[in-house]
Design an enzyme around this catalytic site. Sequence first.
Site: not given
Length: 806
Positions: A711, A754
């Site tokens: 990511s 996140k």
Amino acid sequence: MQLSDYEAFPTQLPVVVEDELFLYPFMISPIFLSNQKDIDAATMAMENNSLLFVTSSISGKEGERGFDAMYKVGVVGSIMRKVHLPDGRVKILFQGLSRAKIVEAVEGEINEAMIDTVELEPYNELKTNALMDILRGKIKKLSSLNSNIPADLLRTIEENDEPNRIADLVSSMLKLDKEVAYKLYIELNIEKRLLALIDVITSEIEAAKIQKEIRTKVHSKIEQTNKEYFLKEQLKEIQHELGIDTQREEEISNFREKIEALKPHMHEDAFKEISKQLERFARMHPESADANVLQTYLEWVLDLPFGKFTKQNLSVEKVAQELDKDHYSLEKPKERIVEFFSVRELASLRGLKQKETNGAILCFAGPPGVGKTSLANSIATALGRPLVRIALGGLEDVNELRGHRRTYVGAMPGRLVQGLIEGKSMDPVIVLDEIDKVGRSMRGDPTAALLEILDPEQNVKYRDYYLNFNIDLSKAIFIATANEVGRIPAPLRDRMEFIGLNSYTPREKFEIARRYLIPQETKKHALRTSEVSISDKALKVLISDYTREAGVRNLRRRIADLMRKSARRLLEDRSLNKISITKKNLEKFTDKKVFEISPVHPEPQVGVVNGLAWTAVGGDVLTVEAIKIKGKGGLQLTGKLGDVMKESVRIAHSVVKILIDEHKLPISPSIIPHTINEKEERIELDASEVYKRYDLHIHVPEGATPKDGPSAGIAMVSAIASVLSEKKIDNKIAMTGEVTLTGNVLPIGGLKEKLIAAYTAGVKRALIPLKNYERDMDEIPEEVIDAVKIIPVKTIDDVLKEIFVD
């Protein structure tokens, strides 16, 4: 002494009431007086040398001395002796002379009444004598059955011809109930009285026969028991002399009794196997090596809860209430759990077999401390079932699950069978904790055994190696927990349905601490709620600056620290009534701060970008740094990056090159390297020379910490693009997403964690893949959405439009 020696009747006499005895005219009996009225009446009779009337109290009115609480017919007689006792009572020796009755009551301090004698009715002598002969015969028969009848009383009855006197003697001997005795006593017709007595004695004879029969049986049984006892004791002594152990025989007998008791509840193969091993044990010499192994085996298997199931019916409503009571937030996990048990309750109501409706096994997946095991506890409480926890972390030996074969000393059943024994039920809630941390070694693969355990088609006949017979695990409810789903083997994952438990937001942690952690820790530390208070501001600082986690486990430890120090202060200073912990004095109660997520850099910089990462303990903000050094277009990576992140950097480098070549990333002429020809003329080179003439160094700080994950692509592209174009990146922006060679942004996982990390670090804008924006935004807490502007990006061009500042 005769009645003629006193005044003629009727006459006024003092009255004494007897609560326990029923007196007859011929009796000389001691009477103990405790009531003051009775004592005064006896004293009056002695002083006046008069007679005394004694009657009995009516049943249920003992202790009362009113005329309505006493029988009206009694005995008139004289007091032969009177003695005062040390305890305040008075003892009189009373001699009855004749039947008498109360004609008229005289109320006062001393009970007195007009007393008259009772005249008996005349009787037919021939008929009366016949009845008396029958009565004497019955008495003799009763005396042969009842040894309590005195012999001299029998002689008196035989020698006396006065029917009323004999009736009184027999009545006194029988110890009749007070009401029955009174009815017989007031009967003036002797024939009726004798007939009634004959009926009573006949009943007494029948009762005595039954009692004698029972006594004979009991005596015989006691004799037999004593005989067996003495024989057994003699046998034990003989066996002791011969060196034979009798305790073993008792154990074998106990084993047989248990097996017979459990037989209706176990399968035929289980009964056969256990009986077979018991017979082997009975034939085996007690000193042999296998004897201990078999004895241990029998003790284990007979502890299994065959046929024991919880009786509480499944109620989805109760499950939902228990989950809401014990857990704040976690709305989606709780909803999925309720749906899971809704299917089971509906199947139960419609009479479907559980096998037909068994779905996947639930697996709670998420960071440590977010409530995975506590959810299982709530489920067990709501269902009224015992909770069995099996820790699988680090398990490598398949025999720990399957059981050890009975080929050596120390063999024992597997953890599942031990869990059933511990839970004392065949349908507990079994929590397979840390299922993602099961190991694999030369001693087997435990995950292969878990495949059978968690398969509804197979666990109906689960075979433990130690037991050597099948047991039914289908009634148990299995719940697994895991931190990282990716580490669970694919065949095992296929049997599970994962319920994700994500990180808590600061607001959720605040509510959990207020509702659950503080009250629980206050109670654990012997404190009262009125003695300790933690302000809201102090609690928020404790959450933001002193804990580093996705869940609330460390927060609980911090609160426990506060409670311990508070308890100590209360003991050291007894004048304190309450300790208030505020934001100002918080440091006095805690250690140094721990910053989980560092705030973003205060100023925009070239080559520095905020990347968002997922970890096992929640989200994190990783700073990606890039610099360029004169070279030949090389790429250097530091920060202990994993293989996936290294590939992301290389892909990002290639993507930036394409952007430069296609003039989508403008490069300032002052940055482009130049050369000087032989005539010393300056010749400008193509923009692509910028990445050919510079080496890049990419670094992710905290180099000792391993980092990997798919990511970081757009963050790497942004850092490289910034350093090559020398454009500053907005310090208040963070991003997550993987990039392809063609510049497309791919979706990622762990978005909630996140974005929570971005919110905590003070980020104002967050770039996320478009597909994540379309499908995952409903999972993001409202407070994060309100504070952070979330921007969806589809390609790397969308990223470059957002990140640079002028």
